[in-house]
Design an enzyme around this catalytic site. Sequence first.
Site, mmCIF file in Angstrom:
data_model
loop_
_atom_site.group_PDB
_atom_site.id
_atom_site.type_symbol
_atom_site.label_atom_id
_atom_site.label_comp_id
_atom_site.label_asym_id
_atom_site.label_seq_id
_atom_site.Cartn_x
_atom_site.Cartn_y
_atom_site.Cartn_z
ATOM 1 N N ARG A 37 0.867 -1.180 0.000
ATOM 2 C CA ARG A 37 0.000 0.000 0.000
ATOM 3 C C ARG A 37 0.905 1.231 0.000
ATOM 4 N NH1 ARG A 37 1.710 1.583 4.247
ATOM 5 N NH2 ARG A 37 0.688 3.611 3.966
ATOM 6 N N GLY A 38 0.290 2.387 -0.099
ATOM 7 C CA GLY A 38 1.056 3.627 -0.205
ATOM 8 C C GLY A 38 1.218 3.994 -1.666
ATOM 9 N N ALA A 39 0.860 5.220 -2.015
ATOM 10 C CA ALA A 39 0.805 5.617 -3.422
ATOM 11 C C ALA A 39 2.105 5.360 -4.188
ATOM 12 C CB ALA A 39 0.390 7.080 -3.525
ATOM 13 N N ARG A 60 -6.985 0.020 -6.921
ATOM 14 C CA ARG A 60 -6.984 1.189 -6.025
ATOM 15 C C ARG A 60 -7.165 2.443 -6.874
ATOM 16 N NH1 ARG A 60 -4.818 0.375 -0.970
ATOM 17 N NH2 ARG A 60 -6.204 2.113 -0.462
ATOM 18 N N GLN A 87 -2.961 1.690 10.227
ATOM 19 C CA GLN A 87 -1.648 1.786 9.586
ATOM 20 C C GLN A 87 -0.666 2.604 10.417
ATOM 21 O OE1 GLN A 87 -4.609 2.291 8.072
ATOM 22 N NE2 GLN A 87 -4.553 1.777 5.895
ATOM 23 N N ASN A 139 -5.914 11.969 0.554
ATOM 24 C CA ASN A 139 -5.011 11.185 1.393
ATOM 25 C C ASN A 139 -5.874 10.318 2.305
ATOM 26 O OD1 ASN A 139 -2.275 10.573 2.241
ATOM 27 N ND2 ASN A 139 -2.776 11.577 4.165
ATOM 28 N N LYS A 140 -5.236 9.524 3.133
ATOM 29 C CA LYS A 140 -5.954 8.611 4.020
ATOM 30 C C LYS A 140 -7.064 9.350 4.755
ATOM 31 C CE LYS A 140 -5.522 5.078 4.430
ATOM 32 N NZ LYS A 140 -6.299 4.041 3.691
ATOM 33 N N ARG A 148 -7.331 51.885 5.300
ATOM 34 C CA ARG A 148 -7.539 50.702 4.465
ATOM 35 C C ARG A 148 -6.866 49.457 5.028
ATOM 36 N NH1 ARG A 148 -6.918 54.951 0.896
ATOM 37 N NH2 ARG A 148 -4.698 54.509 0.650
ATOM 38 N N GLU A 150 4.274 57.769 -0.121
ATOM 39 C CA GLU A 150 4.560 58.036 -1.531
ATOM 40 C C GLU A 150 4.056 59.410 -1.948
ATOM 41 O OE1 GLU A 150 3.587 55.920 -5.851
ATOM 42 O OE2 GLU A 150 2.576 55.274 -4.013
#
Length: 519
Positions: free
Chosen positions: A47-49, A89, A193, A244-245, A395, A432
């Site tokens: 497992r794990g991409a 997967r 995991q 992700n998980k 501002r 300025e």
Amino acid sequence: MDVSRSIDWHNGHIRLLDQRVLPHAERQLVIGTVDELVDAINTLAVRGAPALGIAGALGVALSAARHHARGVLDVRAVHADAERLIRTRPTAVNLSAGVRRALDAAGDGPDAVLATALAMLAEDERTNRSAARHAADWLLDRIGRRPLRILTHCNTGRLATAAWGTALGTVRDLHARGLVEEVLATETRPLLQGARLTVWELQQDGIPVRLCPDGAAASALASGRIDCVLVGADRIAANGDTANKVGTYPLALAAARHRVPFLVVAPTSTVDESLPDGSAIGIEQRPAEEVVSFAGRRSAPPDTAVFNPAFDVTPYDLIDAVVTEHGVRGGARDDALARRMRDATRLVPDFPEPGVGFQDLAGVYRAPGLLRAAARSVSRRAGAAFNAVLGIEARGFPLAAAVAAETGVALVLARKPGKTPGKTLSASYASEYSADTLEIPADALGPDHTVLIVDDVLATGGTLAAARSLVESAGAAAAGCAVLTEITSLKGAERLAPLRVDALRRVTACAANDEGTPS
């Protein structure tokens, strides 16, 4: 098999470290067919991409060797095996990318397919070490060079790659520098995991680690015990939305609430530029049995309905940085925010006097949600380095108030003369196109305050320099300055150095066609 690798090739077979039996046993699987590999992927033996990408490529090599006879490759059969592998997967883009990269070599025969897969295997550790180094450097620059307390989710070490790891590789890099105080690893339910794999890996490396129930992670973030969150990724959309998980999204929400940096560490092979955002990422649903049973025994009533997604999608605006082997990836969140600000900003020439180009940000304030997005970005980029915000009339008030509300810190207003009752502190400046004075209540700030100074535009730096003088005359410390737009050609940041200036958008000059860049 190379013991530093979780996946390898030996004598025509794939060898895997079987993650289903860890941490109680270390068992190698010898995979000789695509059927066996499909089963290993489906049951999470591998497992794990990044690891899935390599496994998929090696699986195509197995298929090519099997379907090759008398110098002829049965391309249709190899493609059919490849599609079976991809379907195992669907969320992890690395798997499909690895399979297709190996398939591209099929026209040159089985040896070319295997050479491609082995090249991916060799690349993996170099890629991960590079990404980990970039991520570690980013953290130390952001947080400071001191031992870090790190929260991580799921498993992103050598078990999830071929070697070294992504987010956990970053932990290893920091540990090698003596800069890890402790890692807090989530259990990562329902298959644990984090408990089974991450804790095992860190203990093997002698890195201090504590195990944390998933539900306690937000409390750890709220308590101030965590300096950063490190996670991996299974698929990253073009805008930075990250799959992700499952459980990653709530961690990102909690990290944003408590101003803890949240990093995604992944190879570029995890980035899917074909998807504009995370809404297009398909989320795998896992079997109900994973949730209704525990340790082989039924833990829920019969016929319990189950929602068991393997992954969730974290929006890009909750992620501080996506780090790959090439460094911090393009700042998708900051790019998008800068573009929105550019589109909402109007340049008014010769205002308020001839020769001055006025950056009119009224459209930024009118655009629904844009001020909040700007305040959130300022807050997260500044981290926990301030406990008060000083807003400059007039501002600077909207952004300052939004940042103070986002972070829950004190708000102090620096006003023009005659608008603040009672005893005041004052500082004069030349901008300025004008000269003026700022005042704050004499008792508004003190030695206990670290102040973020906020205005709308940084031009020559005169206004912000006066605001810094006010902060210091009150006995407080200036944490930095934050503005919506910086006009870099006027060199205001140089005047304020070494005080840090964070600009959400930078333009080189007051030109109507200047698109600007994110900070």
